[in-house]
Motif scaffolding. Structure first.
Motif, PDB file in Angstrom:
ATOM      1  N   MET A   1      10.063  -7.840   1.877  1.00 29.41           N
ATOM      2  CA  MET A   1      11.059  -8.435   2.350  1.00 29.41           C
ATOM      3  C   MET A   1      11.107  -9.228   3.930  1.00 29.41           C
ATOM      4  O   MET A   1      10.259 -10.991   4.687  1.00 29.41           O
ATOM      5  CB  MET A   1      12.474  -8.627   2.187  1.00 29.41           C
ATOM      6  N   LEU A   2      10.449  -8.380   5.180  1.00 25.11           N
ATOM      7  CA  LEU A   2      10.158  -8.780   6.164  1.00 25.11           C
ATOM      8  C   LEU A   2       8.455  -8.947   6.181  1.00 25.11           C
ATOM      9  O   LEU A   2       8.415  -9.615   6.999  1.00 25.11           O
ATOM     10  CB  LEU A   2      10.326  -7.386   7.386  1.00 25.11           C
ATOM     11  N   ALA A   3       7.927  -8.785   4.940  1.00 25.68           N
ATOM     12  CA  ALA A   3       6.753  -9.149   5.271  1.00 25.68           C
ATOM     13  C   ALA A   3       6.561 -10.435   5.462  1.00 25.68           C
ATOM     14  O   ALA A   3       5.675 -11.055   5.913  1.00 25.68           O
ATOM     15  CB  ALA A   3       5.608  -8.775   4.017  1.00 25.68           C
ATOM     16  N   ASN A   4       7.634 -11.507   4.513  1.00 24.79           N
ATOM     17  CA  ASN A   4       7.832 -12.449   3.987  1.00 24.79           C
ATOM     18  C   ASN A   4       8.844 -13.072   3.509  1.00 24.79           C
ATOM     19  O   ASN A   4       8.651 -13.249   2.114  1.00 24.79           O
ATOM     20  CB  ASN A   4       6.281 -13.260   3.059  1.00 24.79           C
ATOM     21  N   PRO A   5      10.007 -13.550   4.481  1.00 23.27           N
ATOM     22  CA  PRO A   5      11.810 -13.679   4.290  1.00 23.27           C
ATOM     23  C   PRO A   5      11.255 -15.143   3.121  1.00 23.27           C
ATOM     24  O   PRO A   5      12.157 -15.089   2.674  1.00 23.27           O
ATOM     25  CB  PRO A   5      12.128 -13.924   5.326  1.00 23.27           C
TER      26      PRO A   5
ATOM     27  N   SER B   1       8.834 -14.132  -1.936  1.00 18.98           N
ATOM     28  CA  SER B   1       9.646 -13.349  -3.414  1.00 18.98           C
ATOM     29  C   SER B   1      10.968 -13.073  -2.884  1.00 18.98           C
ATOM     30  O   SER B   1      12.018 -13.546  -4.030  1.00 18.98           O
ATOM     31  CB  SER B   1       9.202 -12.627  -4.180  1.00 18.98           C
ATOM     32  N   ARG B   2      11.510 -13.002  -2.459  1.00 19.28           N
ATOM     33  CA  ARG B   2      12.825 -12.678  -1.609  1.00 19.28           C
ATOM     34  C   ARG B   2      13.363 -11.559  -2.374  1.00 19.28           C
ATOM     35  O   ARG B   2      14.145 -12.118  -3.446  1.00 19.28           O
ATOM     36  CB  ARG B   2      13.962 -14.148  -1.349  1.00 19.28           C
ATOM     37  N   ARG B   3      12.622 -10.797  -3.231  1.00 20.15           N
ATOM     38  CA  ARG B   3      13.145  -9.722  -3.583  1.00 20.15           C
ATOM     39  C   ARG B   3      13.864  -8.532  -2.846  1.00 20.15           C
ATOM     40  O   ARG B   3      12.365  -7.613  -1.264  1.00 20.15           O
ATOM     41  CB  ARG B   3      12.031  -8.989  -4.304  1.00 20.15           C
ATOM     42  N   TYR B   4      14.085  -7.226  -2.618  1.00 21.29           N
ATOM     43  CA  TYR B   4      14.398  -6.371  -1.697  1.00 21.29           C
ATOM     44  C   TYR B   4      14.727  -4.733  -2.462  1.00 21.29           C
ATOM     45  O   TYR B   4      15.416  -5.672  -4.001  1.00 21.29           O
ATOM     46  CB  TYR B   4      15.468  -6.543  -0.941  1.00 21.29           C
ATOM     47  N   GLY B   5      14.012  -3.981  -2.702  1.00 21.99           N
ATOM     48  CA  GLY B   5      14.725  -2.884  -3.382  1.00 21.99           C
ATOM     49  C   GLY B   5      13.747  -3.712  -4.981  1.00 21.99           C
ATOM     50  O   GLY B   5      14.757  -2.296  -5.548  1.00 21.99           O
ATOM     51  N   TYR B   6      13.132  -4.227  -4.947  1.00 24.20           N
ATOM     52  CA  TYR B   6      12.875  -4.619  -6.580  1.00 24.20           C
ATOM     53  C   TYR B   6      14.111  -5.248  -7.222  1.00 24.20           C
ATOM     54  O   TYR B   6      13.669  -5.079  -8.861  1.00 24.20           O
ATOM     55  CB  TYR B   6      11.983  -3.434  -7.009  1.00 24.20           C
ATOM     56  N   ARG B   7      14.632  -5.490  -6.751  1.00 23.97           N
ATOM     57  CA  ARG B   7      15.331  -6.557  -7.191  1.00 23.97           C
ATOM     58  C   ARG B   7      15.806  -7.971  -6.476  1.00 23.97           C
ATOM     59  O   ARG B   7      15.500  -8.187  -5.587  1.00 23.97           O
ATOM     60  CB  ARG B   7      17.266  -6.122  -7.191  1.00 23.97           C
ATOM     61  N   PRO B   8      16.569  -8.595  -6.395  1.00 24.97           N
ATOM     62  CA  PRO B   8      16.449 -10.548  -6.379  1.00 24.97           C
ATOM     63  C   PRO B   8      17.279  -9.852  -4.697  1.00 24.97           C
ATOM     64  O   PRO B   8      18.177  -9.214  -4.758  1.00 24.97           O
ATOM     65  CB  PRO B   8      16.888 -11.105  -6.921  1.00 24.97           C
ATOM     66  N   ALA B   9      17.418 -10.379  -3.617  1.00 22.80           N
ATOM     67  CA  ALA B   9      17.756  -9.859  -2.500  1.00 22.80           C
ATOM     68  C   ALA B   9      19.227 -10.456  -2.326  1.00 22.80           C
ATOM     69  O   ALA B   9      19.506 -12.034  -2.798  1.00 22.80           O
ATOM     70  CB  ALA B   9      16.587 -10.533  -1.326  1.00 22.80           C
ATOM     71  N   ALA B  10      20.350  -9.966  -1.824  1.00 22.97           N
ATOM     72  CA  ALA B  10      21.155 -10.762  -1.411  1.00 22.97           C
ATOM     73  C   ALA B  10      20.932 -11.919  -0.553  1.00 22.97           C
ATOM     74  O   ALA B  10      19.982 -11.794   0.061  1.00 22.97           O
ATOM     75  CB  ALA B  10      22.301  -9.406  -1.244  1.00 22.97           C
ATOM     76  N   GLN B  11      21.944 -13.126  -0.705  1.00 21.88           N
ATOM     77  CA  GLN B  11      21.932 -13.628   0.090  1.00 21.88           C
ATOM     78  C   GLN B  11      21.711 -13.467   2.002  1.00 21.88           C
ATOM     79  O   GLN B  11      21.493 -14.159   2.877  1.00 21.88           O
ATOM     80  CB  GLN B  11      23.162 -14.936  -0.136  1.00 21.88           C
TER      81      GLN B  11
END
Length: 88
Positions: free
Chosen positions: A1-5, A8-18
């Motif tokens: 996520m921090l590499a490229n917000p 893919s917008r995934r965090y912890g192998y799941r879709p990231a919260a808004q």
């Protein structure tokens, strides 16, 4: 996520919260203001923070090793960290 917000917008192998996406985009903008990038600021934060005892950096290609090693020696002003913490 921090590499490229904006990726893919995934965090912890799941879709990231808004809220997570919004925070990463704010941090990305802050980094642009300070002429750095998010991966550099994130690694520098973990290297400087006494609460963090180890930083693990994952790399998908061997040619990414040298640029990441250069980040270890990057000099970011303390104000970058303070401004980042104020955003969160």
């Amino acid at each position: 996520m921090l590499a490229n917000p904006r990726g893919s917008r995934r965090y912890g192998y799941r879709p990231a919260a808004q809220a997570t996406v919004d925070a990463a985009l704010k941090l990305e903008s802050l980094c642009c203001d300070w002429h750095t990038d998010l991966p550099t600021a994130a690694l520098q934060f973990s290297l400087r923070d006494p609460r963090v005892h180890m930083s693990v950096v994952g790399l998908s290609k061997p040619e990414r090793i040298e640029p990441r090693l250069a980040v270890v020696d990057a000099q970011l002003p303390d104000e970058v960290g303070a401004a980042a913490e104020a955003l969160l």
